[in-house]
Write an enzyme that holds these catalytic residues in place. Structure first.
Site, PDB file in Angstrom:
ATOM      1  N   CYS A  50      10.109  31.398  47.481  1.00 62.92           N
ATOM      2  CA  CYS A  50       9.962  30.404  49.357  1.00 62.92           C
ATOM      3  C   CYS A  50       9.267  29.547  48.960  1.00 62.92           C
ATOM      4  CB  CYS A  50       9.228  31.678  50.238  1.00 62.92           C
ATOM      5  SG  CYS A  50       9.979  33.314  50.272  1.00 62.92           S
ATOM      6  N   ASP A  82       6.807  39.476  50.488  1.00 60.74           N
ATOM      7  CA  ASP A  82       7.482  41.163  50.816  1.00 60.74           C
ATOM      8  C   ASP A  82       9.262  41.420  50.665  1.00 60.74           C
ATOM      9  OD1 ASP A  82       6.542  39.576  53.288  1.00 60.74           O
ATOM     10  OD2 ASP A  82       7.896  39.369  54.969  1.00 60.74           O
ATOM     11  N   CYS A 123       7.171  31.302  53.303  1.00 63.62           N
ATOM     12  CA  CYS A 123       7.609  32.521  53.725  1.00 63.62           C
ATOM     13  C   CYS A 123       7.464  33.252  54.612  1.00 63.62           C
ATOM     14  CB  CYS A 123       6.705  33.398  51.847  1.00 63.62           C
ATOM     15  SG  CYS A 123       7.676  34.935  51.980  1.00 63.62           S
ATOM     16  N   LYS A 125       5.325  35.042  57.422  1.00 58.04           N
ATOM     17  CA  LYS A 125       4.417  35.539  57.478  1.00 58.04           C
ATOM     18  C   LYS A 125       3.618  33.601  57.713  1.00 58.04           C
ATOM     19  CE  LYS A 125       5.712  39.231  58.022  1.00 58.04           C
ATOM     20  NZ  LYS A 125       6.328  39.076  56.499  1.00 58.04           N
ATOM     21  N   CYS A 196      14.220  32.806  51.919  1.00 58.19           N
ATOM     22  CA  CYS A 196      16.169  33.533  52.320  1.00 58.19           C
ATOM     23  C   CYS A 196      16.471  32.852  52.606  1.00 58.19           C
ATOM     24  CB  CYS A 196      15.366  34.862  52.281  1.00 58.19           C
ATOM     25  SG  CYS A 196      13.904  36.207  52.337  1.00 58.19           S
ATOM     26  N   SER A 476      13.701  44.365  57.992  1.00 59.98           N
ATOM     27  CA  SER A 476      13.317  42.835  57.687  1.00 59.98           C
ATOM     28  C   SER A 476      14.604  42.038  58.205  1.00 59.98           C
ATOM     29  CB  SER A 476      14.234  42.478  55.913  1.00 59.98           C
ATOM     30  OG  SER A 476      14.562  41.849  55.695  1.00 59.98           O
TER      31      SER A 476
END
Length: 563
Positions: A50, A82, A123, A125, A196, A476
């Site tokens: 990421c 994650d 990513c 957060k 992702c 998720s």
């Protein structure tokens, strides 16, 4: 007004000669002390795909800032992976990292009196953490997304993502997948850098930041390795310098109406349940009135227009090729569910930006990624707020992609995610069961672990339509199925989820927006009187500190609440 109203406090005057001396050592010259100092919050890391492609974006942004007459200063912020921490103790740091990132960005920008900030992250957060900081500080700023990963391929499998691997765990453990396919999916699911590839949390938040007005339109679904992603970073840097000169600040942009725009895009794209937590937190930081019930209000009037993973077949790169977020925004605007007058970081309104980009009113024919208004994937949004005696403060259910939207069954109770995962892999969960995973809330976990491992294993075993799962933790963006998260009050605080016993009847009804423990109130009162709060899982360090500060999930699990 000067272009450097904040940084001049550390660069101007006789008394600031020592300050200037230190800045000269990092590249400042005689003419640079009148220029705005712009921080670049750099999330680059090789901890995960990421964030591993971010440095080229930062390099382009630095060059563009200098060319636009600003002085860039790069600082880092941490990230938590994650997909790597999932299902382990490491995952407890995921949501916590959102607050750490916000604090890190605030510390660097205010500690150096910067005039603006461009945060570059990938990513999950990175985005809400950065936006919370910008909203708190109200210093001109914007977010540049690292970009999405490209899909993987194995044999006849269509467009793999990391969630494909989680689901393969369930299928393999159930004897439904060969060794060759299991290893083949693992080795081919993540072929490039980037976040992702479905409409999971990272792509959900980056998409919605376009609608919020804090990222450039069309920037969020670009593939991380592609040259146009670096071009986007340079464009963002130029726009930010203009915003600094015009004193356009985050709280001019983040309003109740722009939050409605952002959440409308979350609903229209089939985005992550985590958006509920994150937008509650962003609204809190910006001091905008916003509650969990506002998500339900938006859900009722916005259809799901995008047929994206996890419940659909398509990935983020296909979404971009079909028109991406600007196309969705135009459709929402044309049908009266978008506030086109909202200001963006460019200084123009959202409606003007869509007009300038000449976005058509209807999606392109010959594709099924973005549906027209009259032919949605689902008639209403997919993130429903449920209430009942199991969750008086409300909880979040993702209700799309389901053959049935209600279930009543016996509770299978687990006091941690690992306990539950062990039972799933041992094939001890049967159709009709309602899994309860508790003591995984903001304080009890601490940190609200994502339950992607158990939910994906359930899907992989073919139980996605016949097993319910509720938790005071979270999910998720890759999760789908009959799942309900953010149950509040959480078990650690003595919420009703703490009172559930093995075999109790539980009802989840997404259409009625109900989550109910079918146990007489007198019996619940007896259980409540006997309940004792368990000892905290951590007593020192970051997680212990987080436990002491964090709010309930229904208020965004924030650590700097004014109340």
């Amino acid at each position: 007004m000067a272009d450097n109203p904040r940084s001049r406090l550390v660069t101007q005057g006789v008394a600031r000669s020592p300050n200037r001396a230190m800045l000269r050592a990092v590249g400042f010259g005689d003419g640079d002390f009148e220029k705005p100092i712009v921080g670049i919050g750099n999330g680059h890391s090789n901890m995960n795909p990421c964030n591993a492609g971010i440095q080229p974006l930062v390099d382009r942004a630095m060059s563009a800032l200098r060319a636009a007459g600003a002085m860039p200063q790069v600082f880092g912020f941490p990230t938590v992976t994650d997909g790597i921490g999932m299902g382990t103790e490491a995952m407890k740091y995921s949501l916590v990292s959102r607050e750490v990132i916000a604090d890190a960005v605030e510390t660097a920008v205010n500690g150096q009196a910067m005039d603006g900030v461009l945060c570059v992250g990938g990513c999950d957060k990175n985005m809400p953490g950065s936006m919370i900081a910008m909203a708190r500080m109200n210093v001109p700023g914007m977010f540049e997304y690292a970009g999405t990963i490209k899909p993987g391929h194995w044999k006849e499998k269509h467009d793999l993502t990391v969630v494909s691997v989680f689901e393969a765990v369930g299928a393999y453990s159930a004897g439904k997948m060969s060794d060759e396919d299991f290893i083949g999916i693992e080795k081919n699911a993540c072929p490039t850098v980037g976040a992702c590839g479905g409409m999971y949390t990272a792509n959900t938040m980056s998409s919605s930041f376009e609608a919020l007005g804090m990222s450039l339109l069309g920037s969020s679904q670009l593939a991380s390795p592609d040259p146009e992603k670096a071009d986007s970073a340079a464009d963002a840097a130029r726009v930010l310098v203009a915003a600094i000169r015009r004193n356009i600040r985050p709280r001019d942009i983040i309003t109740r109406k722009s939050l409605e725009n952002a959440v409308a895009v979350v609903m229209a794209t089939g985005g992550s349940t985590n958006a509920v937590l994150h937008y509650l937190a962003i609204a809190s930081a910006a001091e905008v009135e916003w509650t969990i019930d506002d998500f339900e209000r938006i859900r009722q009037k916005v259809p799901v227009l995008c047929n994206l993973k996890p419940s659909g077949p398509y990935v983020a790169t296909e979404f971009h090729q079909a028109g991406g977020v600007p196309q969705v925004l135009k459709i929402l605007l044309e049908h009266g569910v978008l506030h086109g007058e909202c200001l963006t970081v460019t200084g123009r309104s959202l409606g003007d930006e869509l007009e300038r980009l000449k976005i058509p009113s209807r999606p392109r024919a010959g594709q099924d990624v973005i549906r027209p208004w009259e032919n949605p994937v689902y008639a209403h949004g997919h993130l429903a707020i449920l209430r009942g005696n199991l969750s008086p403060e409300g909880c979040v259910a993702k209700i799309t992609g389901l053959k049935q939207t209600s279930i009543t069954g016996p509770a299978r109770v687990f006091d941690s995610e690992p306990q539950c995962m062990e039972a799933i892999l041992a094939r001890r969960i049967a159709p009709g069961d309602v899994i309860v995973i508790r003591y995984e809330g903001p304080r009890g976990g601490p940190g609200m672990q994502e339950m992607l491992a158990p939910t994906s294993a359930i899907i992989g075993q073919g139980l996605g339509d016949s097993v319910g799962l509720i938790t005071d933790g979270r999910f998720s963006g890759g999760t789908w199925g009959m799942v309900v998260g953010h149950v509040a009050p959480e078990a650690y605080e003595g919420g009703p989820i703490a009172l559930v016993r093995e075999g109790d009847s539980i009802t989840i009804d997404a259409q009625a927006r109900l989550i109910q423990l079918n146990v007489p109130e007198a019996e619940l009162a007896r259980r409540r009187a006997a309940w004792k709060q368990p000892a905290p899982r951590y007593t020192r360090g970051l997680l212990a500190k987080y436990m002491r500060l964090v709010s309930t999930a229904s208020k965004g699990a924030v650590t700097d609440s004014a109340s």
